[in-house]
Enzyme design. Sequence first.
Site, PDB file in Angstrom:
ATOM      1  N   ASP A  32    -136.126  77.040   8.036  1.00  8.24           N
ATOM      2  CA  ASP A  32    -135.032  75.862   7.800  1.00  8.24           C
ATOM      3  C   ASP A  32    -135.319  74.902   6.860  1.00  8.24           C
ATOM      4  OD1 ASP A  32    -136.675  74.612   9.261  1.00  8.24           O
ATOM      5  OD2 ASP A  32    -135.265  74.091  11.137  1.00  8.24           O
ATOM      6  N   ARG A  95    -138.230  57.198 -11.322  1.00  4.31           N
ATOM      7  CA  ARG A  95    -137.406  56.867 -12.286  1.00  4.31           C
ATOM      8  C   ARG A  95    -136.175  55.919 -11.950  1.00  4.31           C
ATOM      9  NH1 ARG A  95    -136.789  62.710 -15.196  1.00  4.31           N
ATOM     10  NH2 ARG A  95    -137.305  63.351 -13.145  1.00  4.31           N
ATOM     11  N   HIS A 129    -143.396  56.185 -13.892  1.00  4.75           N
ATOM     12  CA  HIS A 129    -142.162  56.070 -14.526  1.00  4.75           C
ATOM     13  C   HIS A 129    -141.572  54.671 -14.234  1.00  4.75           C
ATOM     14  CE1 HIS A 129    -139.094  56.866 -17.835  1.00  4.75           C
ATOM     15  NE2 HIS A 129    -138.350  56.528 -17.116  1.00  4.75           N
ATOM     16  N   LYS A 196    -132.773  57.025 -28.077  1.00  5.99           N
ATOM     17  CA  LYS A 196    -132.368  58.153 -27.487  1.00  5.99           C
ATOM     18  C   LYS A 196    -130.944  57.457 -26.918  1.00  5.99           C
ATOM     19  CE  LYS A 196    -133.693  59.806 -23.462  1.00  5.99           C
ATOM     20  NZ  LYS A 196    -134.475  60.145 -22.458  1.00  5.99           N
ATOM     21  N   GLY A 230    -134.591  68.301 -22.234  1.00  4.23           N
ATOM     22  CA  GLY A 230    -133.607  67.957 -23.329  1.00  4.23           C
ATOM     23  C   GLY A 230    -134.165  67.025 -24.295  1.00  4.23           C
TER      24      GLY A 230
HETATM   25  C1  R5P Z   1    -136.810  59.229 -19.714  1.00  7.88           C
HETATM   26  O1  R5P Z   1    -136.672  58.249 -19.788  1.00  7.88           O
HETATM   27  C2  R5P Z   1    -138.488  59.911 -19.545  1.00  7.88           C
HETATM   28  O2  R5P Z   1    -139.386  59.008 -20.213  1.00  7.88           O
HETATM   29  C3  R5P Z   1    -138.226  61.150 -19.845  1.00  7.88           C
HETATM   30  O3  R5P Z   1    -137.946  61.309 -21.366  1.00  7.88           O
HETATM   31  C4  R5P Z   1    -137.064  62.176 -19.359  1.00  7.88           C
HETATM   32  O4  R5P Z   1    -137.371  62.106 -17.817  1.00  7.88           O
HETATM   33  C5  R5P Z   1    -137.172  63.582 -19.824  1.00  7.88           C
HETATM   34  O5  R5P Z   1    -136.265  64.111 -18.977  1.00  7.88           O
HETATM   35  P1  R5P Z   1    -135.708  65.447 -19.827  1.00  7.88           P
HETATM   36  O6  R5P Z   1    -136.661  66.524 -19.826  1.00  7.88           O
HETATM   37  O7  R5P Z   1    -134.732  65.917 -18.651  1.00  7.88           O
HETATM   38  O8  R5P Z   1    -134.899  65.214 -20.946  1.00  7.88           O
END
Ligand code: R5P
Length: 298
Positions: A32, A95, A129, A196, A230
């Site tokens: 489970d 995060r 992070h 980004k 990504g």
């Molecule tokens: C975000 O601020 C982290 O530093 C990484 O860039 C992020 O966690 C990467 O996530 P993913 O591989 O899903 O784009």
Amino acid sequence: MLIVGPEDEFNVALSMELGAKLIPVERRVFPDGEVCPRVLGKVAGERVVLSMRMKAGSCQPNSYIMEVLFTIRNLKEHMKADSVIALMPYFPYARQDAIFREGEPLSSKYVANLLEDSGADAVITFTAHLHRISDIRDLFSKSDFLNLSGFEALARELRRLPLKDPFILGPDTESINWARELAQHYGTDEYDAFGKERDISTGEIRTLTKQLDLRGRDVIVVDDIVSTGGTMANALKSAREMGARCLIAAFVHPVLAPGSLERLLGAGADIVISTDTLEWVGSRATVVPTVASVLSGR
Ligand code: R5P
């Protein structure tokens, strides 16, 4: 000092470096999903380093946290260890170091509190992070917290490659700190970072490039975590469009959700290098010497 943890390559190497006995942990999981980590040895009166990692590709942070919490408490309360240092090379929930939208939890702090309450005397992790917390020791009020650099191990591995005119590139604004840290360990001042934008609800990413001369150069795209891939894939593609010769994807934590590795390779990565903060057969850089040197001084 005893190392307590699964009998894997990481823990065998750590126990050998420290000359400390490894007491195995059997990671039992019931059908489970409930966890029952079992310590297979005596620890009474000993200083213990509990060393457990998650698996890349199938990260299960919730089960992992329960395993670590149960084991710390068991070691302290029932098995009478003198002290427990929890080595969690990848710190889950880091995060979520802020409340981004009303009603969300401050998960990183709650995880820290749970560890303290279970009896951890110290927690050691790598490249946590935590961007929005000015002093990361603020997460913990009772336990000691060490946030070691995973970029030292990456730099050691990268230096083995015969790179041509290397340039270190972060894929987003926050990663300029990672690019700088890796550059310092690698021994160069050739680094920068793109920008980004990420849609907070859908997770969709848009990379904002900048004027950089990458023509004919070997570009190391560096990040702390690769999860979906990504962020890293977008930056790799842009670097190639800007004329990069060889592309290296370098990151500390190989979370590597399904499909992420294919995404990196599809985006043009010629070489993929990560550390072993999670269990992954592809990890080329090990953080064991860094942990061992810190632990041998304690
Ligand atoms: C975000 O601020 C982290 O530093 C990484 O860039 C992020 O966690 C990467 O996530 P993913 O591989 O899903 O784009």
